[in-house]
Design an enzyme around this catalytic site. Structure first.
Site, PDB file in Angstrom:
ATOM      1  N   LYS A 198      11.185  -6.230  -4.681  1.00 30.77           N
ATOM      2  CA  LYS A 198      10.466  -7.437  -4.284  1.00 30.77           C
ATOM      3  C   LYS A 198       9.737  -7.983  -5.505  1.00 30.77           C
ATOM      4  O   LYS A 198       8.941  -7.272  -6.135  1.00 30.77           O
ATOM      5  CB  LYS A 198       9.482  -7.100  -3.177  1.00 30.77           C
ATOM      6  CG  LYS A 198       8.642  -8.275  -2.738  1.00 30.77           C
ATOM      7  CD  LYS A 198       7.839  -7.904  -1.519  1.00 30.77           C
ATOM      8  CE  LYS A 198       6.889  -8.999  -1.111  1.00 30.77           C
ATOM      9  NZ  LYS A 198       6.141  -8.632   0.085  1.00 30.77           N
ATOM     10  N   LYS A 251      14.336  -9.305  -2.457  1.00 30.51           N
ATOM     11  CA  LYS A 251      13.527 -10.457  -2.079  1.00 30.51           C
ATOM     12  C   LYS A 251      12.864 -11.069  -3.306  1.00 30.51           C
ATOM     13  O   LYS A 251      12.287 -10.329  -4.103  1.00 30.51           O
ATOM     14  CB  LYS A 251      12.454  -9.986  -1.101  1.00 30.51           C
ATOM     15  CG  LYS A 251      11.499 -11.046  -0.628  1.00 30.51           C
ATOM     16  CD  LYS A 251      10.479 -10.421   0.272  1.00 30.51           C
ATOM     17  CE  LYS A 251       9.477 -11.488   0.681  1.00 30.51           C
ATOM     18  NZ  LYS A 251       8.460 -10.984   1.549  1.00 30.51           N
TER      19      LYS A 251
HETATM   20  C1  PBG Z   1       3.762  -9.684   1.592  1.00 32.78           C
HETATM   21  C2  PBG Z   1       4.867 -10.559   2.055  1.00 32.78           C
HETATM   22  C3  PBG Z   1       5.372 -11.654   1.357  1.00 32.78           C
HETATM   23  C4  PBG Z   1       6.343 -12.236   2.152  1.00 32.78           C
HETATM   24  C5  PBG Z   1       6.468 -11.449   3.291  1.00 32.78           C
HETATM   25  N1  PBG Z   1       5.521 -10.423   3.223  1.00 32.78           N
HETATM   26  C6  PBG Z   1       5.121 -12.110  -0.013  1.00 32.78           C
HETATM   27  C7  PBG Z   1       3.774 -12.243  -0.535  1.00 32.78           C
HETATM   28  O1  PBG Z   1       2.887 -12.859   0.097  1.00 32.78           O
HETATM   29  O2  PBG Z   1       3.575 -11.765  -1.651  1.00 32.78           O
HETATM   30  C8  PBG Z   1       7.104 -13.462   1.783  1.00 32.78           C
HETATM   31  C9  PBG Z   1       8.067 -14.008   2.769  1.00 32.78           C
HETATM   32  C10 PBG Z   1       8.470 -15.409   2.527  1.00 32.78           C
HETATM   33  O3  PBG Z   1       8.086 -16.050   1.530  1.00 32.78           O
HETATM   34  O4  PBG Z   1       9.212 -15.913   3.375  1.00 32.78           O
HETATM   35  N2  PBG Z   1       3.792  -8.396   2.013  1.00 32.78           N
HETATM   36 ZN    ZN Z   2       1.679  -7.603   1.646  1.00 33.38          ZN
END
Ligand code: PBG
Ligand code: ZN
Length: 327
Positions: A198, A251
């Site tokens: 991620k 991601k």
């Molecule tokens: C954090 C989280 C994020 C997303 C899902 N859970 C990223 C973040 O805020 O750093 C992003 C999902 C999206 O952008 O659709 N745990």
């Molecule tokens: Zn988070």
């Protein structure tokens, strides 16, 4: 006769094109993200994500039925709690919003696979994905104390009925810690879908509006990955496999198709790609301006994730995509 090789022969009719198509997008590939909020009869559209709503549990249940009827096998739940604190109580409390939503959905639509996003950022006052030292204003999340909270969160989500636990905070050792916590609590058959690679991405902007989870200070670069790094993603993936992950996620998806491909090459576990909020909003915004054909661009994008090696795609386009595929 020149040329001998004429690839266009196989493109000459729709029937031939269908026969040589290498991948196809199906409803069964898709996972639909939902945002649960406390209250009743609430459906609040997220300004930066047209067509995406914060929903109260009753509305989540209605949505879950619709999703299941479309043939989409799974949803992933995010929660926006009433109150936030430094311990992320709303994440691991048995009466937390994701727990309530999971229980209600499983009761109404038992066959729908409910994935619980397991992280703390929606539940902490500072908006970071873990525990900070008291007084810290830099956002340097303490790794190991965070693992304890994640374990508690995962167990409580499994107890509430979640079928799959999806830790998203990029803490070292979180798969192992959660596996141990689940096993000790009797959930040895609950799979873990790890957000293995991620990135610290600006494409998450609209999600942070939806989940009200933007960091209040600092950023996530001490835990999420540098967009410049590819090999490091493979290292993260190897570690998660060794720790017992059942599925792996990359991601974001669109800017990271090479990573999806490279991860797929080194594992036989299912690989999921998260078509994140910013990717969705870009298509929506351009389509609303009449600049692109939403249906064609969205389906092309989702299909290319399959081509890149994704077995599963988390996407806000899921419901529309299935409707388009059925047309
Ligand atoms: C954090 C989280 C994020 C997303 C899902 N859970 C990223 C973040 O805020 O750093 C992003 C999902 C999206 O952008 O659709 N745990
Ligand atoms: Zn988070």
């Amino acid at each position: 006769m020149f040329p001998i090789n004429r690839p266009r022969r196989l493109r000459s009719t729709p029937q031939l094109r269908r026969m040589v198509q290498e991948v196809s997008l199906n409803a069964s590939d898709l996972i639909y993200p939902l945002f649960a909020v406390p209250g009743e009869s609430i459906a609040k559209e997220v300004v930066s994500m047209p067509g995406v709503y914060q929903l109260s549990v009753d509305k989540i249940v209605a949505e879950a039925k619709e999703v299941y009827d479309l043939g989409i096998p799974s949803i992933i739940l995010f929660g926006i709690p009433d109150t936030k604190d430094t311990e992320a109580t709303g994440a691991w409390h048995d009466c937390g919003i994701v727990q309530k939503a999971a229980t209600a959905v499983k009761e109404a639509v038992p066959e729908l696979v409910v994935i619980a996003d397991t992280c703390l950022c929606e539940y902490t006052t500072h908006g970071h994905c873990g525990y900070l030292e008291v007084g810290d204003l830099t956002g340097k999340v303490l790794n190991d104390p965070t693992l304890e909270l994640l374990k508690k969160t995962a167990v409580s989500q499994a107890k509430a009925g979640a079928d799959i636990i999806a830790p998203s905070g990029m803490m070292d050792g979180f798969v192992q810690a959660i596996r141990q916590g689940l096993d000790e609590a009797g959930f040895e058959n609950t799979p873990i879908l790890s957000y293995a690679a991620k990135y610290a991405s600006a494409y998450y902007g609209p999600f942070r509006d939806a989940a009200e989870s933007a960091p209040q200070y600092g950023d996530r670069r001490t835990y999420q990955m540098d967009p410049a790094n590819g090999r490091e993603a493979l290292k993260e993936v190897e570690l998660d496999i060794a720790e017992g992950a059942d599925m792996l996620m990359v991601k974001p998806a669109l800017s990271y198709m090479d990573i999806i491909w490279r991860v797929k090459e080194i594992t036989n576990l299912p690989v999921a790609a998260y078509n994140v909020s910013g990717e969705y909003s870009m298509i929506k915004a351009a389509a609303l301006n009449g600049w692109i054909d939403e249906k064609k661009v969205a389906l092309e994008t989702l299909t290319s994730f399959k081509r890149a090696g994704a077995d599963l795609i988390l996407t806000y386009h899921a419901k529309d995509a299935v409707r388009w595929l059925n047309e």
